[in-house]
Design a protein around this motif. Sequence first.
Motif, mmCIF file in Angstrom:
data_model
loop_
_atom_site.group_PDB
_atom_site.id
_atom_site.type_symbol
_atom_site.label_atom_id
_atom_site.label_comp_id
_atom_site.label_asym_id
_atom_site.label_seq_id
_atom_site.Cartn_x
_atom_site.Cartn_y
_atom_site.Cartn_z
ATOM 1 N N LEU A 147 0.861 -1.176 0.000
ATOM 2 C CA LEU A 147 0.000 0.000 0.000
ATOM 3 C C LEU A 147 0.897 1.226 0.000
ATOM 4 C CD1 LEU A 147 -2.589 -1.045 2.751
ATOM 5 C CD2 LEU A 147 -2.632 -1.548 0.300
ATOM 6 N N VAL A 148 0.646 2.156 -0.899
ATOM 7 C CA VAL A 148 1.492 3.339 -1.034
ATOM 8 C C VAL A 148 0.621 4.583 -0.963
ATOM 9 C CG1 VAL A 148 3.143 4.574 -2.464
ATOM 10 C CG2 VAL A 148 3.138 2.065 -2.448
ATOM 11 N N GLU A 149 0.894 5.399 0.062
ATOM 12 C CA GLU A 149 0.135 6.629 0.256
ATOM 13 C C GLU A 149 0.766 7.794 -0.498
ATOM 14 O OE1 GLU A 149 0.169 4.572 4.432
ATOM 15 O OE2 GLU A 149 1.614 5.025 2.843
ATOM 16 N N SER A 150 -0.048 8.774 -0.798
ATOM 17 C CA SER A 150 0.425 10.021 -1.387
ATOM 18 C C SER A 150 -0.539 11.138 -0.997
ATOM 19 C CB SER A 150 0.508 9.912 -2.909
ATOM 20 O OG SER A 150 -0.758 9.649 -3.461
ATOM 21 N N GLY A 151 -0.072 12.380 -1.140
ATOM 22 C CA GLY A 151 -0.947 13.521 -0.911
ATOM 23 C C GLY A 151 -0.724 14.257 0.388
ATOM 24 N N GLY A 152 0.162 13.762 1.235
ATOM 25 C CA GLY A 152 0.432 14.465 2.478
ATOM 26 C C GLY A 152 1.215 15.738 2.226
ATOM 27 N N GLY A 153 1.381 16.530 3.286
ATOM 28 C CA GLY A 153 2.144 17.759 3.148
ATOM 29 C C GLY A 153 1.829 18.751 4.241
ATOM 30 N N LEU A 154 2.214 19.983 3.998
ATOM 31 C CA LEU A 154 2.014 21.075 4.940
ATOM 32 C C LEU A 154 0.866 21.949 4.459
ATOM 33 C CD1 LEU A 154 2.957 22.825 7.368
ATOM 34 C CD2 LEU A 154 4.531 23.948 5.775
ATOM 35 N N VAL A 155 -0.058 22.247 5.352
ATOM 36 C CA VAL A 155 -1.205 23.080 4.987
ATOM 37 C C VAL A 155 -1.568 23.962 6.177
ATOM 38 C CG1 VAL A 155 -2.886 21.329 5.746
ATOM 39 C CG2 VAL A 155 -3.536 23.005 3.993
ATOM 40 N N GLN A 156 -2.125 25.115 5.897
ATOM 41 C CA GLN A 156 -2.557 26.007 6.960
ATOM 42 C C GLN A 156 -3.885 25.534 7.548
ATOM 43 O OE1 GLN A 156 -2.607 29.990 5.317
ATOM 44 N NE2 GLN A 156 -0.516 30.366 6.016
ATOM 45 N N ALA A 157 -4.102 25.873 8.789
ATOM 46 C CA ALA A 157 -5.374 25.546 9.431
ATOM 47 C C ALA A 157 -6.527 26.109 8.602
ATOM 48 C CB ALA A 157 -5.413 26.109 10.846
ATOM 49 N N GLY A 158 -7.556 25.295 8.463
ATOM 50 C CA GLY A 158 -8.697 25.669 7.645
ATOM 51 C C GLY A 158 -8.600 25.187 6.210
#
Length: 116
Positions: free
Chosen positions: A4-15
């Motif tokens: 299983l290989v995940e993708s799409g994570g990262g840094l994002v601002q609240a909201g």
Amino acid sequence: QVQLVESGGGLVQAGGSLRLSCAASGTIFSFAAMVGWYRQAPGRQRDLVAVITLGGSTNYADSVKGRFTVSRDNAKNAVHLQMNSLKSEDTAVYYCYGCLFGLEYWGQGTQVTVSS
């Protein structure tokens, strides 16, 4: 061997929003009784975020209800997690999960960091 290989994570601002995806080798998601997502924050245990059964029933952690949506695409052997209205407490490593014939499978995890 199932992977299983995940993708799409990262840094994002609240909201903000992020969409996680998990791709599986083989056809595990076509038959898996349950697939979905767990997360683990530093110093805490791994907790359920959202899962979906083969029949389409879903179960969400109370903390993400109304903000996150789990979906599965059996034909493409994928599971997704749409995360909206993200909060700093959503910061964690998110793991893709699949249960097939009583065996559990996990991805390597993807980091989601929400800045306040």
